[in-house]
Motif scaffolding. Structure first.
Motif, PDB file in Angstrom:
ATOM      1  N   ARG A  66       3.190   4.007  -3.807  1.00  0.00           N
ATOM      2  CA  ARG A  66       4.004   3.245  -4.753  1.00  0.00           C
ATOM      3  C   ARG A  66       4.245   1.799  -4.317  1.00  0.00           C
ATOM      4  NH1 ARG A  66       4.446   7.031  -8.222  1.00  0.00           N
ATOM      5  NH2 ARG A  66       5.443   9.026  -7.935  1.00  0.00           N
ATOM      6  N   ARG A  99      -0.649  -0.174  -5.188  1.00  0.00           N
ATOM      7  CA  ARG A  99      -0.681   0.114  -6.627  1.00  0.00           C
ATOM      8  C   ARG A  99      -1.546  -0.895  -7.385  1.00  0.00           C
ATOM      9  NH1 ARG A  99       1.906   4.226  -9.615  1.00  0.00           N
ATOM     10  NH2 ARG A  99       1.594   3.593 -11.738  1.00  0.00           N
ATOM     11  N   ALA A 100      -1.438  -2.184  -7.032  1.00  0.00           N
ATOM     12  CA  ALA A 100      -2.232  -3.225  -7.688  1.00  0.00           C
ATOM     13  C   ALA A 100      -3.728  -3.008  -7.464  1.00  0.00           C
ATOM     14  CB  ALA A 100      -1.820  -4.613  -7.177  1.00  0.00           C
ATOM     15  N   ASP A 133      -4.898   0.226  -9.372  1.00  0.00           N
ATOM     16  CA  ASP A 133      -5.012  -0.048 -10.815  1.00  0.00           C
ATOM     17  C   ASP A 133      -6.257  -0.891 -11.109  1.00  0.00           C
ATOM     18  OD1 ASP A 133      -2.702   1.382 -11.205  1.00  0.00           O
ATOM     19  OD2 ASP A 133      -1.420  -0.389 -11.490  1.00  0.00           O
TER      20      ASP A 133
END
Length: 177
Positions: A165, A170-171, A174
């Protein structure tokens, strides 16, 4: 490397360093935050997802094919010299497949990584199974046998459960997904 360049342009505040290694890095310990790995994680502390399948094929140097002729079937590999995986990679699905289809092939060289396998195959020592993406980019090599979908290895994008998280992880997840 082009993906990393694109990610860096999109997210300049996150630093991405691409480390290629056959050594398993400890995710979450400071060695690395994210791994792209060719095997399903066995560590229950790792999370991620499968992002691709990598097809494998049989490759040889142009000089090897010139000296020994073409191979028309997997069974013929048994009568050739091969370059095989050693060490931790000796249990890789490609290594097991080669042992199954060519148990009597003469082992010309052993390699503990794809990087070590390439020079042996390029020198003409023998034939080897390798990822298509690796072999097709080598001008000295020719694909001599397609193994079809039966020999494809999954590629996983992984991180430690405690890092999943964090904004930087996360970036990147994604972006890649």
């Amino acid at each position: 490397s082009r993906l990393i360049e694109k990610f860096n342009a999109r997210s300049p505040d996150v630093r991405v360093e691409f480390v290629m290694s056959d050594k398993i890095l400890e995710l979450g310990s400071g060695d690395a935050d994210i791994a792209i790995h060719g095997q399903r994680p066995v560590d229950s502390g790792l999370v991620g997802r499968k992002i691709a399948d990598t097809p494998w094929a049989v490759f040889a140097s142009r000089s090897y094919v010139k000296r020994h002729g073409k191979i028309e079937s997997a069974a013929q590999i048994d009568h050739h010299s091969v370059v095989v995986f050693a060490g931790p990679l000796s249990d890789h699905p490609a290594a097991r497949m080669l042992k199954t289809i060519a148990p009597n092939a003469q082992v010309a060289a052993r390699a503990d990584s794809i990087a070590a396998l390439l020079p042996s195959v390029k020198s003409g020592a023998g034939i080897a199974l390798m990822p298509v993406v690796v072999g097709k980019n080598e001008k000295d090599l020719v694909q001599i046998l397609d193994l079809g979908s039966g020999m494809a290895t999954p590629v996983y994008l992984l991180t430690h459960r405690d890092l999943r998280r964090t904004p930087r992880v996360r970036a990147f997840f994604d972006f890649i997904i």
